[in-house]
Design a protein around this motif. Structure first.
Motif, mmCIF file in Angstrom:
data_model
loop_
_atom_site.group_PDB
_atom_site.id
_atom_site.type_symbol
_atom_site.label_atom_id
_atom_site.label_comp_id
_atom_site.label_asym_id
_atom_site.label_seq_id
_atom_site.Cartn_x
_atom_site.Cartn_y
_atom_site.Cartn_z
ATOM 1 N N LEU A 263 0.671 -1.019 0.050
ATOM 2 C CA LEU A 263 0.086 -0.172 0.052
ATOM 3 C C LEU A 263 0.983 1.127 0.019
ATOM 4 N N GLU A 264 1.889 1.221 0.815
ATOM 5 C CA GLU A 264 2.857 2.405 0.645
ATOM 6 C C GLU A 264 3.463 2.636 -0.766
ATOM 7 N N ASP A 299 -6.025 -2.012 -9.506
ATOM 8 C CA ASP A 299 -6.169 -3.487 -9.448
ATOM 9 C C ASP A 299 -5.029 -3.942 -8.518
ATOM 10 N N LEU A 300 -4.110 -3.439 -7.978
ATOM 11 C CA LEU A 300 -3.285 -3.863 -6.839
ATOM 12 C C LEU A 300 -4.045 -3.770 -5.642
ATOM 13 N N ASN A 301 -4.661 -2.389 -5.574
ATOM 14 C CA ASN A 301 -5.198 -2.129 -4.267
ATOM 15 C C ASN A 301 -6.515 -3.220 -3.968
ATOM 16 N N PHE A 348 -9.532 4.541 1.243
ATOM 17 C CA PHE A 348 -9.054 5.807 1.089
ATOM 18 C C PHE A 348 -8.280 5.856 -0.362
ATOM 19 N N LEU A 349 -7.604 4.834 -0.765
ATOM 20 C CA LEU A 349 -6.760 4.818 -1.958
ATOM 21 C C LEU A 349 -7.886 4.609 -3.060
ATOM 22 N N LYS A 352 -9.122 7.938 -3.657
ATOM 23 C CA LYS A 352 -7.853 8.610 -4.492
ATOM 24 C C LYS A 352 -7.891 8.113 -5.932
ATOM 25 N N ILE A 353 -8.120 7.038 -6.204
ATOM 26 C CA ILE A 353 -7.850 6.439 -7.470
ATOM 27 C C ILE A 353 -9.089 7.141 -8.229
ATOM 28 N N ASN A 354 -10.242 7.109 -7.937
ATOM 29 C CA ASN A 354 -11.301 7.526 -8.493
ATOM 30 C C ASN A 354 -11.442 9.094 -8.709
#
Length: 434
Positions: A263-264, A299-301, A348-349, A352-354
């Motif tokens: 995630l980092e 995809d990784l998230n 949260f990610l 942010k991605i959206n």
């Protein structure tokens, strides 16, 4: 680790070969712009072979000292040239931070079959390679690890311990509700996903974990960073584990920690993408590349979220089944708390991605609207001269005396040009064309 043991000449030679490798890599364009692998030019291969030969002549302690002395981006290049048989011993010499970085960033790409048993001696795991059924007779392991085992290997290991070991290639066929269960004989079966995140790919790998008479059996199709990290910690840190249940919980804890590290990396990648999206005017090609990168991070998230959700279900199953002792229950609760933290970060990610996706799509639409604007302005600009040409094309001599003029034709052309220039001047003055 003290760096005085390392010869200065050896360190300079390694640094020189790494610099030549990078120069050879940058001298040839890569065929695939998204491939992280260096171009396989003859010069690059030559320097890699020389580096490999140099490392073969060096002692394990000197190689470990060289890795610690190098910059982080160069450590992995050196580590990849170390022979696999020497790698495990070098990892035990390295400091904890560097060891974990190398394990998490590298991946054994082969699916070599191996059976490894671990005995508890003086509070540490003692690793023993098992090649035949006779190697097991004198052992009292708390953990037996099988990587890509053949049906024959699974059969004789299972007969010796009285346990049924599943085929690792069939683990993904199970329904989610059938992944955690207890057999009538008391065997505890857990089929969980463990994250594999490298520069080349990111995916979840199914692993079978069986607890039978306080012995943990793990069956998996390939080597994974989490398992290598767990083995090294248990071998180098006294009292790290005491039985098979401790090993099982520590594997899940290491998987959550590995997911948090991934995630980092997503945070760093999205931060770089955000700077490009919000700080510069993007072309369509740049926007498309950044969009592909963000899609990969999304995809990784998603894989991380699924992975920690699967780990939560497994740990909760162990707690509900009253399989763990009091200390292990507290460890399991800490794992669940860590999972909650990771789960919040994934949410949260996703937001942010959206946001970055919407911003990129907006920039692409703006660029496309600019192109459409050119055609719109051109078509509107041609309307007045078209009207003038249509009127004069009627040839009504009684109404248009200029048709008889000597300069009537140039007059019509000038009138058309003025009909184009005046609206452009007016709209540009108002700022509507900017």
């Amino acid at each position: 680790m003290s760096e005085e043991k390392l010869s200065i000449n050896d360190l300079e030679a390694i640094s020189e070969l790494l610099a030549q490798q990078k120069l050879a890599e940058n001298s040839e364009p890569r065929q695939d712009p998204y491939s992280p692998e260096p171009s396989e030019t003859p010069e690059y291969g030559q320097y890699a072979e020389r580096l490999h030969a140099l490392l073969e002549r060096m002692s394990l302690a000197d190689i470990a000292a060289a890795i610690e002395a190098l910059a982080p981006e160069d450590r992995l290049l050196v580590w990849n040239e170390v022979r696999a048989e020497r790698g495990e011993a070098i990892l035990e010499i390295l400091s904890d931070d560097i060891r974990e970085d190398l394990i998490c960033e590298s991946h054994l790409r082969n699916e070599k079959t191996s059976v490894t048993a671990f005995e508890l001696r003086n509070g540490r795991l003692n690793q023993i390679n098992v090649n035949t059924p006779y190697d097991l007779k004198s052992l009292k392991p708390i953990w037996v690890d099988l990587v890509a085992p053949t049906p024959e290997i699974r059969a004789w290991v299972g007969r010796f311990f009285g346990v049924v070991l599943p085929n690792p290639s069939n683990l993904t066929d199970l329904e989610a509700s059938a992944r955690f269960y207890v057999m009538d004989s008391g065997e505890i079966h857990l089929h969980s996903d463990f994250l594999l995140d490298t520069k080349e790919e990111s995916r979840n790998v199914a692993v079978a974990l069986i607890l039978h008479q306080d012995v943990l059996f793990t069956v998996r199709p390939e080597e994974l960073p989490v398992f290598r990290l767990q083995r090294l910690r248990a071998r180098t840190q006294p009292g790290y584990v005491t039985d098979g249940k401790d090993v099982l919980l520590d594997l899940y804890a290491a998987d959550v920690e590995y997911s948090a590290d991934a995630l980092e990396d997503i945070y760093a990648s999205l931060g770089e993408a955000g700077q490009h999206v919000l700080g510069n005017e993007l072309s369509d090609a740049d926007a498309a590349k950044i969009l592909a990168d963000i899609a990969g991070e999304e995809d990784l998230n998603g894989r991380i979220r699924r992975n920690v959700h699967d780990t939560r279900r497994a740990v909760s199953f162990l707690m509900r089944g009253k399989i763990l002792n009091a200390d292990q229950v507290e460890d399991a609760r800490q794992i669940l708390r860590d999972i909650e933290s990771v789960d919040g970060h994934t949410s949260f990610l996703f937001g942010k991605i959206n946001f970055l996706m919407d911003a990129l799509v907006g920039f692409i639409n703006i660029n496309q609207n600019k192109v459409i604007k050119i055609f719109s302005v051109a078509s509107v600009a041609m309307l007045p001269p078209t009207l003038i040409a249509s009127i004069y094309g009627m040839n009504f001599k009684g109404w248009f005396p200029e048709l008889e003029w000597e300069y009537g034709y140039p007059f019509a052309l000038l009138l058309m040009i003025c009909s184009i220039a005046i609206p452009f001047w007016f709209f540009n003055r108002k700022g509507w064309l900017r």
